[in-house]
Design a protein around this motif. Structure first.
Motif, PDB file in Angstrom:
ATOM      1  N   ASP A   2       5.700  -5.109  12.960  1.00 31.90           N
ATOM      2  CA  ASP A   2       7.120  -5.071  12.634  1.00 31.90           C
ATOM      3  C   ASP A   2       7.338  -4.016  11.556  1.00 31.90           C
ATOM      4  O   ASP A   2       6.397  -3.446  11.004  1.00 31.90           O
ATOM      5  N   ASP A   3       8.598  -3.725  11.261  1.00 26.70           N
ATOM      6  CA  ASP A   3       8.916  -2.602  10.375  1.00 26.70           C
ATOM      7  C   ASP A   3       8.360  -2.790   8.962  1.00 26.70           C
ATOM      8  O   ASP A   3       7.895  -1.830   8.337  1.00 26.70           O
ATOM      9  N   LEU A   6       4.268  -1.514   4.786  1.00 25.66           N
ATOM     10  CA  LEU A   6       3.198  -1.963   3.898  1.00 25.66           C
ATOM     11  C   LEU A   6       1.885  -1.255   4.237  1.00 25.66           C
ATOM     12  O   LEU A   6       1.136  -0.829   3.345  1.00 25.66           O
ATOM     13  N   ASN A   7       1.599  -1.132   5.510  1.00 30.70           N
ATOM     14  CA  ASN A   7       0.396  -0.436   5.963  1.00 30.70           C
ATOM     15  C   ASN A   7       0.396   1.003   5.440  1.00 30.70           C
ATOM     16  O   ASN A   7      -0.604   1.477   4.869  1.00 30.70           O
ATOM     17  N   GLY A  67      -4.569  -4.760   9.107  1.00 31.43           N
ATOM     18  CA  GLY A  67      -4.108  -3.942  10.219  1.00 31.43           C
ATOM     19  C   GLY A  67      -3.516  -4.763  11.344  1.00 31.43           C
ATOM     20  O   GLY A  67      -3.558  -6.002  11.346  1.00 31.43           O
ATOM     21  N   ASN A  68      -2.964  -4.068  12.330  1.00 31.25           N
ATOM     22  CA  ASN A  68      -2.146  -4.745  13.331  1.00 31.25           C
ATOM     23  C   ASN A  68      -2.906  -5.739  14.196  1.00 31.25           C
ATOM     24  O   ASN A  68      -2.458  -6.872  14.391  1.00 31.25           O
ATOM     25  N   ARG A 114       4.074  -8.628  -4.378  1.00 30.98           N
ATOM     26  CA  ARG A 114       5.375  -9.298  -4.563  1.00 30.98           C
ATOM     27  C   ARG A 114       6.511  -8.500  -3.918  1.00 30.98           C
ATOM     28  O   ARG A 114       7.463  -9.088  -3.390  1.00 30.98           O
ATOM     29  N   LYS A 115       6.405  -7.190  -3.944  1.00 31.12           N
ATOM     30  CA  LYS A 115       7.425  -6.340  -3.320  1.00 31.12           C
ATOM     31  C   LYS A 115       7.581  -6.669  -1.842  1.00 31.12           C
ATOM     32  O   LYS A 115       8.713  -6.821  -1.334  1.00 31.12           O
ATOM     33  N   TYR A 116       6.464  -6.805  -1.144  1.00 25.53           N
ATOM     34  CA  TYR A 116       6.543  -7.027   0.300  1.00 25.53           C
ATOM     35  C   TYR A 116       6.767  -8.492   0.665  1.00 25.53           C
ATOM     36  O   TYR A 116       7.367  -8.784   1.704  1.00 25.53           O
TER      37      TYR A 116
END
Length: 210
Positions: A15-16, A21-22, A37-38, A94-96
């Motif tokens: 997802d976006d 984040l990645n 990773g995905n 915390r941001k994500y």
């Protein structure tokens, strides 16, 4: 095209927020290979959605990718407790967590898992171990009695670059830690497990109900 390219092209994409984040992890954080990773993230998400856990414990948050994936499968009002020893990563974690609006779902603990886990007076449906490889056996000993019967432990990096099948160098405490952990699991009659050869090896461990 590699087989990994083919797998990614034929799997549901990130997802976006996870994609962002990645990318930020690879741009700004040391050792970005540590990020799930995905494909591994989808595995963790799918297992969590199948179990629908009320409580998850994660050891080793890194930048929060795997925590977000597993939190997607929490039952209503469920909580994921995640422990990260590197306080320099707290702001990005915390941001994500905020970006995905999981602040009520994910509780971040900054510090040493070996001291934090004994203070947790709760049981867990799912535990993900992805912290210091030298300490895997100690983590296991601390969490196994807190894992509900029928619950699962997922342990990452259990093939450790295939070093587990080589002679262990005397000073290689990381490989020794992984080998000792794998030996402990296969000898523990309280659990059953199998190893998936995904990325660096993932052990799926289920605590028996009887």
């Amino acid at each position: 095209m590699t087989i990994d390219d083919y797998i990614n092209q034929n799997s549901t994409p990130e997802d976006d927020v996870l994609k962002e984040l990645n990318r930020e992890t690879h741009l700004k954080v040391l050792a970005p290979r540590m990020l799930s990773g995905n494909i591994q993230g989808k595995l963790l998400e799918s297992i969590s959605k199948m179990i629908q856990p009320k409580t998850i414990l994660e050891l080793g948050t890194y930048t929060g990718y795997s925590a977000i994936c597993m939190a997607k499968g929490l039952s209503p009002n469920g909580v994921l407790h995640t422990i990260e020893i590197n306080d320099e990563l707290e702001s990005i974690i915390r941001k994500y967590i905020k970006k995905v609006d999981f602040e009520s779902k994910i509780k971040l603990h900054i510090g040493d898992a070996l001291t934090i886990i004994p203070s947790m007076e709760m049981e867990f449906d799912l535990v993900f171990i992805d912290a210091d490889k030298r300490l895997y056996s100690q983590y296991y000993d601390l969490v196994i009695d807190k894992l509900k019967p029928g619950g699962f432990i997922i342990a990452d990096n259990v093939l450790w670059g295939e070093k587990v099948i080589e002679a262990i160098q005397q000073n290689d405490l990381y490989t020794k830690g992984i080998v000792d952990f794998n030996n402990k699991i296969i000898k523990d009659n309280r659990v059953e497990n199998f190893i998936l050869p995904l990325r660096d090896g993932i052990s799926i461990i289920r605590k028996k109900t009887t």
